[in-house]
Design a protein around this motif. Sequence first.
Motif, short mmCIF file in Angstrom:
data_model
loop_
_atom_site.label_atom_id
_atom_site.label_comp_id
_atom_site.label_asym_id
_atom_site.label_seq_id
_atom_site.Cartn_x
_atom_site.Cartn_y
_atom_site.Cartn_z
N THR A 73 0.09 -13.06 -3.16
CA THR A 73 0.84 -13.19 -1.91
C THR A 73 1.40 -11.85 -1.45
OG1 THR A 73 1.44 -15.44 -2.52
CG2 THR A 73 2.69 -14.42 -0.74
N VAL A 74 1.95 -11.07 -2.37
CA VAL A 74 2.51 -9.76 -2.04
C VAL A 74 1.42 -8.83 -1.52
CG1 VAL A 74 3.57 -7.67 -2.99
CG2 VAL A 74 4.47 -9.92 -3.61
N ILE A 75 0.28 -8.82 -2.21
CA ILE A 75 -0.84 -7.97 -1.78
C ILE A 75 -1.32 -8.38 -0.39
CG2 ILE A 75 -3.23 -7.30 -2.26
CD1 ILE A 75 -2.57 -7.70 -5.25
N TYR A 76 -1.47 -9.68 -0.20
CA TYR A 76 -1.90 -10.20 1.09
C TYR A 76 -0.93 -9.81 2.20
CZ TYR A 76 -2.39 -13.66 4.83
OH TYR A 76 -2.51 -14.27 6.06
N THR A 77 0.38 -9.96 1.94
CA THR A 77 1.40 -9.68 2.95
C THR A 77 1.41 -8.21 3.33
OG1 THR A 77 2.78 -11.49 2.11
CG2 THR A 77 3.86 -9.83 3.48
N ILE A 78 1.43 -7.34 2.34
CA ILE A 78 1.48 -5.90 2.61
C ILE A 78 0.21 -5.44 3.33
CG2 ILE A 78 1.51 -3.60 1.55
CD1 ILE A 78 3.27 -4.76 -0.66
N THR A 79 -0.94 -5.90 2.85
CA THR A 79 -2.22 -5.50 3.47
C THR A 79 -2.29 -5.93 4.92
OG1 THR A 79 -3.34 -5.69 1.33
CG2 THR A 79 -4.72 -5.68 3.30
N THR A 80 -1.96 -7.19 5.18
CA THR A 80 -2.01 -7.71 6.54
C THR A 80 -1.01 -7.00 7.45
OG1 THR A 80 -2.64 -9.87 5.67
CG2 THR A 80 -1.87 -9.81 7.94
N PHE A 81 0.19 -6.76 6.93
CA PHE A 81 1.25 -6.09 7.68
C PHE A 81 0.80 -4.69 8.11
CE2 PHE A 81 5.29 -4.00 8.41
CZ PHE A 81 6.13 -5.01 8.88
#
Length: 299
Positions: A115-123
């Motif tokens: 979730t953290v990787i997904y959030t940072i990448t998308t952001f």
Amino acid sequence: MFDVIMISKEFLSLVTHLLLLFVAISFLISFLQAYVPFEKIEKWMQSQNPLVGNVAGAILGFVTPFCSCSTIPLLITMLNRQVPFQTVMTYLFTSPLLDPWIIGLMAYIYGIKVTVIYTITTFVFSMIIGWYLDKKGYKNQVKNVIVKATLLNQDEQPRRHLVLNIKESIKETMNLIRSVLPYILIGAFVGAIIKEVIPTQVLTFISNQNQWWVIPLAAIIGVPLYIRLSTMLPIAQSLLVSGFPIAPTMALLIGGAGASLPEVIMLKSIFRPKLIRAFVGSVFLIATFSGYLFLLLEG
């Protein structure tokens, strides 16, 4: 012959877990929204500093769990208020992909790390694409139309009264349930079928392929689907449980949910075809890049 009983059990399990989490997370987000300084975020979006404005647009997309019917009017409001184009586009990308309750469900299903990787990448990637589209002059692809807009902050100060805020949060949560429930049911049903019907050998065969070409293929398949994240999450969960790799699963998830069909239809009223194509193409890039990132981190 399909095992109807097993499919029904899996469907009920998915729906129960997702709805319980949805209610809890949606209520919490709605409650906390009363304390989000929307006026400050709006000022930051209009900042002369491109980075500040872009970050503010990404943050707004994260803290406003809107459906398409609210996202587009707010988008028009931002354009009418002369918010920088790159900030507007960054908001458009982060709004569906970083919905707070989706992030909460993702943390429950896939774990904190994913979730953290997904959030940072998308952001970050959303800000980069917003900046790029602005630099390439896509602003002139916005139609001169007048559509009923929406304000960034509406009566949030009175809602800071605890009892009123709780009542309003419950009301908003129930409204969200009514709007999202059909998509959750569809996703849970498809997910149950995937888990119980698709032969394990098929998923194993795909898993054994070179994921460097499976990932963009998953993104290509996902983008035309135009499925909301609330529908894609249970489908992706069933794929993972059945042995499908996380990297192409995330590409499919982001590609399918980054541009839902209702959103694209509404965007056609304010964007010309060139910008629509750029938007859909950008979703594909985000999906593919994220898939490769997960593949590298797995290795």
